[in-house]
Design an enzyme around this catalytic site. Structure first.
Site, PDB file in Angstrom:
ATOM      1  N   TRP A 177      -2.011  21.317  63.321  1.00 19.33           N
ATOM      2  CA  TRP A 177      -1.359  22.075  62.247  1.00 19.33           C
ATOM      3  C   TRP A 177      -2.383  22.703  61.320  1.00 19.33           C
ATOM      4  O   TRP A 177      -2.217  23.839  60.873  1.00 19.33           O
ATOM      5  CB  TRP A 177      -0.370  21.199  61.487  1.00 19.33           C
ATOM      6  CG  TRP A 177       0.756  20.718  62.366  1.00 19.33           C
ATOM      7  CD1 TRP A 177       1.072  19.420  62.653  1.00 19.33           C
ATOM      8  CD2 TRP A 177       1.699  21.515  63.089  1.00 19.33           C
ATOM      9  NE1 TRP A 177       2.145  19.366  63.503  1.00 19.33           N
ATOM     10  CE2 TRP A 177       2.553  20.642  63.789  1.00 19.33           C
ATOM     11  CE3 TRP A 177       1.906  22.897  63.213  1.00 19.33           C
ATOM     12  CZ2 TRP A 177       3.599  21.092  64.593  1.00 19.33           C
ATOM     13  CZ3 TRP A 177       2.942  23.347  64.019  1.00 19.33           C
ATOM     14  CH2 TRP A 177       3.776  22.452  64.698  1.00 19.33           C
ATOM     15  N   LYS A 233      11.014  16.706  58.803  1.00 15.55           N
ATOM     16  CA  LYS A 233      10.347  15.459  59.151  1.00 15.55           C
ATOM     17  C   LYS A 233      10.921  14.290  58.342  1.00 15.55           C
ATOM     18  O   LYS A 233      11.125  13.220  58.861  1.00 15.55           O
ATOM     19  CB  LYS A 233       8.836  15.551  58.896  1.00 15.55           C
ATOM     20  CG  LYS A 233       8.164  16.759  59.542  1.00 15.55           C
ATOM     21  CD  LYS A 233       8.060  16.648  61.049  1.00 15.55           C
ATOM     22  CE  LYS A 233       7.847  17.976  61.742  1.00 15.55           C
ATOM     23  NZ  LYS A 233       6.591  18.623  61.523  1.00 15.55           N
ATOM     24  N   ASP A 240      -0.540  20.791  53.172  1.00 12.12           N
ATOM     25  CA  ASP A 240       0.648  20.710  54.022  1.00 12.12           C
ATOM     26  C   ASP A 240       1.087  19.248  54.003  1.00 12.12           C
ATOM     27  O   ASP A 240       0.370  18.369  54.488  1.00 12.12           O
ATOM     28  CB  ASP A 240       0.263  21.166  55.445  1.00 12.12           C
ATOM     29  CG  ASP A 240       1.396  21.023  56.451  1.00 12.12           C
ATOM     30  OD1 ASP A 240       2.454  20.455  56.103  1.00 12.12           O
ATOM     31  OD2 ASP A 240       1.209  21.474  57.606  1.00 12.12           O
TER      32      ASP A 240
END
Ligand SMILES: *Cc1c(COP(=O)(O)O)cnc(C)c1O
Length: 361
Positions: A102, A196, A172
């Protein structure tokens, strides 16, 4: 009805009480004769839902008043573009730490818009640790410094934040959002996909210091400009209404049933400890992350034998422990034990792993 223990990395498990409440309110939301899915995003019912959602986010995360909370679409992946387009605009430079896929994707996207420096990477060891940072390698006039706080695929987390001085820290937090208290004032901008740990897919949360809004590049599409959404209180266009409603229910669950983020952290630590302790004592299963950087949320592990891994994943699924297969880039297994996973789910998984180990020794 029987529900499985779902260890998916995302979209992922939601609290059962939230699902029940949503089901009960499905056909007739608070006496208005429609479901939240069907109502106008300009209706007074939805206006209250989105305002309550933001207010709860602010309260639970203790977000300072000089930060905006934006409820957007496009996934966290769109933020990989929005962050540089909106923030890399003073000196056209940014620092990135590469701790996994990511972070790497975010870096690759940012590179298209300016001068991007990789401060450190842990790719040499399949991202199984958080690299130690040397401040002398930071760009002093960077517009921001970017990290991926919890690395969903590899199971690492920053236990200590980099000291970036006056350079705004951007993180993030997709897979650790709401898992423990976080000092928002240490960040310029926080970005997260909600799927998530907070809601179903479709909602992206941005928490950004007000002074960082309003400097976007000229080429920035209207929908990618933080100012657009900040000015319109996240109602510039149709927001992901139903996902925002579920996020609100999850936030109420955290506040009222769990008792806030300190309590949430305690529960998460208890669950993670149980699983890590077992991995450390097992002769068959091994955690893949260095102990000091282990995530509370995503726990990857292997047996060291691909066939045995596959056998484990299949037998676990048949026994009601689903989505334990590791990410294709790491292999092995990964148990994502987000907020909504009950302690009992981890307890039963560990019992199952013990049994599997005894039977396959
Ligand atoms: C899942 C995930 C993403 C990608 O989110 P999308 O909403 O699918 O774009 C980004 N960062 C992290 C840390 C993630 O876990």
């Amino acid at each position: 009805m029987s529900r499985v223990y779902n260890f998916s990395a995302g979209p992922s498990i939601l609290p059962e009480s939230v699902l029940k409440k949503a089901a009960a309110e499905m056909l007739d939301y608070e006496g208005c004769g429609q479901s939240v899915m069907e109502m106008s995003h300009r209706s007074k019912q939805f206006d209250k839902i989105i305002k309550d959602c933001e207010a709860l986010l602010r309260e639970i995360m203790n977000i300072p008043d000089n930060y905006k909370v934006l409820l957007l679409q496009g996934g966290c992946s769109s933020q990989f573009t929005m962050v540089p387009m909106n923030l890399m605009t003073k000196n056209g430079k940014a620092d990135y730490v590469i701790t996994g896929q990511w972070a790497k994707k975010a870096y690759q996207e940012a590179k298209r818009y300016g001068e991007v420096n990789v401060v450190a990477s842990s790719e040499d060891k399949t991202f199984s640790y958080i690299p130690k940072l040397d401040k002398s390698t930071f760009t002093p006039d960077a517009d921001y410094f970017y990290i991926c706080m919890n690395n969903t695929i590899y199971g690492t987390v920053y236990h200590e934040l980099p000291d970036t001085g006056d350079v705004p820290l951007v993180a993030d937090i997709s897979s650790c959002l709401m898992s423990e208290p976080i000092d928002v004032s240490k960040f310029g901008c926080l970005i997260a996909g909600a799927q998530k740990n907070l809601a179903p897919a479709g909602l992206t949360i941005v928490i950004i210091r007000e002074d960082l809004i309003g400097n976007a590049m000229d080429i920035t599409p209207t929908m990618f400009n933080y100012e657009t959404h900040a000015k319109a209180d996240s109602l510039y266009n149709t927001p992901p209404c139903y996902t925002i409603y579920i996020a609100k229910l999850v936030l109420e669950w955290i506040k009222n049933e769990i008792g806030g983020l300190d309590k949430m952290k305690e529960l998460n630590e208890k669950k993670a400890k149980l699983l890590y302790n077992f991995l450390d004592s097992s002769k068959m299963f091994k955690g893949t992350v260095v102990p000091e950087d282990r995530s509370l949320m995503n726990v990857p592990f292997v047996t060291g034998d691909k066939d045995l891994d596959a056998k484990f994943v299949a037998e676990a699924a048949a026994a009601g422990f689903v989505n334990l297969k590791g990410h294709r880039s790491v292999g092995g297994m990964r148990a994502s034990i987000y907020n909504a996973m009950p302690y009992e789910g981890v307890e039963k998984l560990v019992e199952f792993m013990k049994k599997f180990e005894a039977e396959n020794a």
